[in-house]
Motif scaffolding. Sequence first.
Motif, PDB file in Angstrom:
ATOM      1  N   ASP A 162      -7.819  14.836  -7.120  1.00 43.17           N
ATOM      2  CA  ASP A 162      -6.997  14.499  -8.281  1.00 43.17           C
ATOM      3  C   ASP A 162      -6.811  15.683  -9.217  1.00 43.17           C
ATOM      4  O   ASP A 162      -6.021  15.608 -10.161  1.00 43.17           O
ATOM      5  CB  ASP A 162      -7.611  13.319  -9.044  1.00 43.17           C
ATOM      6  N   PRO A 212      -8.522   9.262  -6.076  1.00 41.87           N
ATOM      7  CA  PRO A 212      -8.236   7.831  -6.273  1.00 41.87           C
ATOM      8  C   PRO A 212      -6.990   7.535  -7.093  1.00 41.87           C
ATOM      9  O   PRO A 212      -6.373   6.482  -6.920  1.00 41.87           O
ATOM     10  CB  PRO A 212      -9.500   7.321  -6.977  1.00 41.87           C
ATOM     11  N   ARG A 263     -14.167  13.575  -6.211  1.00 39.70           N
ATOM     12  CA  ARG A 263     -12.787  13.206  -6.522  1.00 39.70           C
ATOM     13  C   ARG A 263     -11.922  14.418  -6.874  1.00 39.70           C
ATOM     14  O   ARG A 263     -10.972  14.320  -7.631  1.00 39.70           O
ATOM     15  CB  ARG A 263     -12.778  12.188  -7.675  1.00 39.70           C
ATOM     16  N   PRO A 273     -16.171   7.423  -2.619  1.00 39.20           N
ATOM     17  CA  PRO A 273     -15.381   8.377  -3.433  1.00 39.20           C
ATOM     18  C   PRO A 273     -16.210   9.074  -4.507  1.00 39.20           C
ATOM     19  O   PRO A 273     -15.892   9.012  -5.697  1.00 39.20           O
ATOM     20  CB  PRO A 273     -14.300   7.489  -4.032  1.00 39.20           C
ATOM     21  N   HIS A 285     -11.769  12.906  -2.242  1.00 38.00           N
ATOM     22  CA  HIS A 285     -10.906  11.803  -2.649  1.00 38.00           C
ATOM     23  C   HIS A 285     -10.035  12.189  -3.837  1.00 38.00           C
ATOM     24  O   HIS A 285     -10.371  13.087  -4.616  1.00 38.00           O
ATOM     25  CB  HIS A 285     -11.756  10.590  -3.033  1.00 38.00           C
TER      26      HIS A 285
END
Length: 344
Positions: free
Chosen positions: A42, A311, A39, A36, A309
């Motif tokens: 997000d 998370p 990111r 990851p 990703h």
Amino acid sequence: MALPRPRTPRPRAPRLIRPVREPATVPPPLDGPWAPADRRLDAAETFPLPAGARGPEDVLVDPDGRVISGDEDGRLWWWPADAEPGTRPRLLAETDGRPLGIELDPTDGSLVICDAYRGLLRVTPDGAVRRLSGAGSPVHLADNATVAPDGTIYFTDSSDRFPVEHWRRDLLEHRPNGKVLAYQPGSGRTEVVVAGLYFPNGIALAPDGAALLVAETATHRLLRVGLPDGAVTVLADLPAYPDNLAAVGDGTYWIALPSPRRPIVERLLPHPRVRQLVALLPTAAQPRPARYGLVALVDGDGRVLRSLHGPTGRYPMITGVRQHHDQLWLGSLTGSAIARVPLD
């Protein structure tokens, strides 16, 4: 006052699953090309559905620059591809079912819709809906499609036992209840390309037209299905459960991965009786997907080129992914908005 439109009856799921004993498996870690490091999911920009609407499972950008998605109440919506975050959509059409996969037919510019309750549909640019290959034999749960240059529509029929709202039962049963079908627009015939698959989901046509890439959700595998013989080759065992696939056009493909693999689910495989009992529990008490955003870019051999990703799961349960120029559009089976992230 306008009367509400009749909805296609929702099929009932078998109460008991028929699990078989399988060896336990162990999920691999998210490392190497799956680490990851990126990111950006997000920080995705979101574009909400109208109030109360949910489930924009897939997403497509058409030649007119409209970003199209659906909802669980059978409606198709669109946004301008250059819209500002927070922009509300306009209504395109109503399928009276539950739209899942959305594809463009290159032969006439219409949309091909995999509807969980009505089968394979065609939607013209003015919003008219026509049924192609209906639900029932041989179609039970139309999920995702890809259209060949000659108009042949290849699509997944994920389960011949469980409707879409009971997909967890199919995964717990862990039997090869799914297949890949081909609809021939000239004859109107629907034929089986390959059967005996474990919840086949995303599907995309290779650039040379000689094979299909298929995401098998229950076994977390990426498959190559030869055409026209239907020969299956396993390309990759993925660290997450795959959903829809989208070809970029250069021999690479984006995969939407709603959740990393859950160890508890794989530890239950040798225990069919326990899985049968788990399937009877309320949904909230069953193993659930992790709240984690994940998409990956792979080549035609299943090699991972890039993974993105989220998370914290700010945009969770990603089931649809589509590249449009230097942006990536995302859909979610359970969300109330579609999302967009830059790729550069």
